[in-house]
Design a protein around this motif. Structure first.
Motif, mmCIF file in Angstrom:
data_model
loop_
_atom_site.group_PDB
_atom_site.id
_atom_site.type_symbol
_atom_site.label_atom_id
_atom_site.label_comp_id
_atom_site.label_asym_id
_atom_site.label_seq_id
_atom_site.Cartn_x
_atom_site.Cartn_y
_atom_site.Cartn_z
ATOM 1 N N ASP A 272 -22.164 13.454 15.974
ATOM 2 C CA ASP A 272 -22.787 14.435 16.868
ATOM 3 C C ASP A 272 -23.176 13.725 18.168
ATOM 4 O O ASP A 272 -23.097 12.502 18.279
ATOM 5 C CB ASP A 272 -24.003 15.091 16.207
ATOM 6 C CG ASP A 272 -25.003 14.084 15.673
ATOM 7 O OD1 ASP A 272 -25.420 13.181 16.433
ATOM 8 O OD2 ASP A 272 -25.362 14.183 14.488
ATOM 9 N N GLU B 290 -26.118 13.322 19.654
ATOM 10 C CA GLU B 290 -27.255 12.401 19.588
ATOM 11 C C GLU B 290 -26.841 11.057 19.006
ATOM 12 O O GLU B 290 -27.229 9.999 19.516
ATOM 13 C CB GLU B 290 -28.408 12.971 18.765
ATOM 14 C CG GLU B 290 -29.580 12.005 18.737
ATOM 15 C CD GLU B 290 -30.741 12.443 17.868
ATOM 16 O OE1 GLU B 290 -31.626 11.598 17.631
ATOM 17 O OE2 GLU B 290 -30.773 13.600 17.424
ATOM 18 N N SER B 291 -26.038 11.059 17.954
ATOM 19 C CA SER B 291 -25.584 9.792 17.365
ATOM 20 C C SER B 291 -24.738 9.007 18.357
ATOM 21 O O SER B 291 -24.838 7.777 18.433
ATOM 22 C CB SER B 291 -24.790 10.058 16.087
ATOM 23 O OG SER B 291 -25.615 10.626 15.108
ATOM 24 N N ARG C 51 -32.686 17.499 22.161
ATOM 25 C CA ARG C 51 -31.247 17.639 21.890
ATOM 26 C C ARG C 51 -30.930 19.120 21.867
ATOM 27 O O ARG C 51 -31.694 19.897 21.294
ATOM 28 C CB ARG C 51 -30.841 16.964 20.591
ATOM 29 C CG ARG C 51 -31.869 17.001 19.590
ATOM 30 C CD ARG C 51 -31.818 16.214 18.354
ATOM 31 N NE ARG C 51 -32.602 15.047 18.144
ATOM 32 C CZ ARG C 51 -33.902 14.897 18.316
ATOM 33 N NH1 ARG C 51 -34.634 15.854 18.768
ATOM 34 N NH2 ARG C 51 -34.490 13.770 18.039
ATOM 35 N N VAL D 243 -27.623 21.762 21.237
ATOM 36 C CA VAL D 243 -26.225 22.060 20.928
ATOM 37 C C VAL D 243 -25.905 23.343 21.682
ATOM 38 O O VAL D 243 -26.472 24.399 21.398
ATOM 39 C CB VAL D 243 -26.022 22.230 19.414
ATOM 40 C CG1 VAL D 243 -24.590 22.648 19.119
ATOM 41 C CG2 VAL D 243 -26.382 20.947 18.684
ATOM 42 N N ALA E 6 -22.827 19.580 24.079
ATOM 43 C CA ALA E 6 -24.219 19.315 23.729
ATOM 44 C C ALA E 6 -24.871 18.496 24.836
ATOM 45 O O ALA E 6 -24.188 17.888 25.663
ATOM 46 C CB ALA E 6 -24.304 18.571 22.398
ATOM 47 N N ARG F 118 -16.983 17.430 22.879
ATOM 48 C CA ARG F 118 -16.197 17.006 21.715
ATOM 49 C C ARG F 118 -14.756 17.443 21.937
ATOM 50 O O ARG F 118 -14.477 18.604 22.217
ATOM 51 C CB ARG F 118 -16.743 17.622 20.430
ATOM 52 C CG ARG F 118 -15.982 17.098 19.207
ATOM 53 C CD ARG F 118 -16.640 17.446 17.924
ATOM 54 N NE ARG F 118 -16.773 18.897 17.804
ATOM 55 C CZ ARG F 118 -17.233 19.515 16.733
ATOM 56 N NH1 ARG F 118 -17.634 18.819 15.692
ATOM 57 N NH2 ARG F 118 -17.325 20.815 16.688
ATOM 58 N N TRP G 28 -16.803 12.942 19.861
ATOM 59 C CA TRP G 28 -17.726 13.191 20.958
ATOM 60 C C TRP G 28 -17.568 12.143 22.052
ATOM 61 O O TRP G 28 -17.318 10.973 21.765
ATOM 62 C CB TRP G 28 -19.169 13.172 20.448
ATOM 63 C CG TRP G 28 -19.513 14.406 19.684
ATOM 64 C CD1 TRP G 28 -19.493 14.569 18.333
ATOM 65 C CD2 TRP G 28 -19.908 15.660 20.231
ATOM 66 N NE1 TRP G 28 -19.845 15.852 18.008
ATOM 67 C CE2 TRP G 28 -20.118 16.545 19.160
ATOM 68 C CE3 TRP G 28 -20.110 16.136 21.533
ATOM 69 C CZ2 TRP G 28 -20.520 17.864 19.341
ATOM 70 C CZ3 TRP G 28 -20.505 17.440 21.716
ATOM 71 C CH2 TRP G 28 -20.712 18.289 20.638
#
Length: 139
Positions: free
Chosen positions: A43, A45-46, A92, A94, A100, A126, A131
């Motif tokens: 995602d 954030e990761s 965060r 989405v 995002a 993405r 991403w």
């Protein structure tokens, strides 16, 4: 006595588990940095956290690979003597399945000892299940 294995040290991004214990680099951002081809960040954030870790560890190849081609610079340089002090994810969002935003503050100390904060709202997209960082607005 030998130095601790860098993979078992707490992740530079500062992510913690449910008990508020630091997550090891190998179980957090390390898996994305060390196995980019087979282990994409799941995602936005990761990905943002792994990019912060890449800045801390000066892993330019990862930063370039995770930068969207439409905005990717030709190269990346690291300022000698910079020490990254921490990351705070503020928000965060989405927007849809493939877009995002992540707002964060990253703190660093320069070679002269002056501390600075980078406060940014970053945009991610993405494509083909992976991403990418597109760009961001400084706050």
């Amino acid at each position: 006595m030998s130095a601790p294995d860098p993979q078992s040290r707490p992740c530079p991004c500062g992510r913690t588990d449910r008990r508020d214990k630091p997550i090891a680099f190998s179980l957090c951002c390390g898996r994305y940095l060390d196995d980019f081809d087979r282990t994409p960040a799941p995602d936005a954030e990761s990905l943002m956290r792994s990019r912060y870790s890449a800045f801390v560890l000066e892993r330019g190849e990862y930063l370039l690979a995770t930068w969207h081609a439409s905005k990717r610079p030709a190269s990346i340089e690291f300022e000698p003597g910079v020490k990254w002090l921490g990351l705070d994810v503020r928000a965060r969002s989405v927007l849809d399945a493939d877009h995002a935003e992540v707002e964060f503050v990253a703190r660093q100390r320069g070679p002269s000892g002056t501390a600075t904060r980078l406060h940014e709202r970053s945009r991610f997209v993405r494509e083909d299940g992976r991403w990418y960082y597109v760009d961001g607005d400084l706050r």
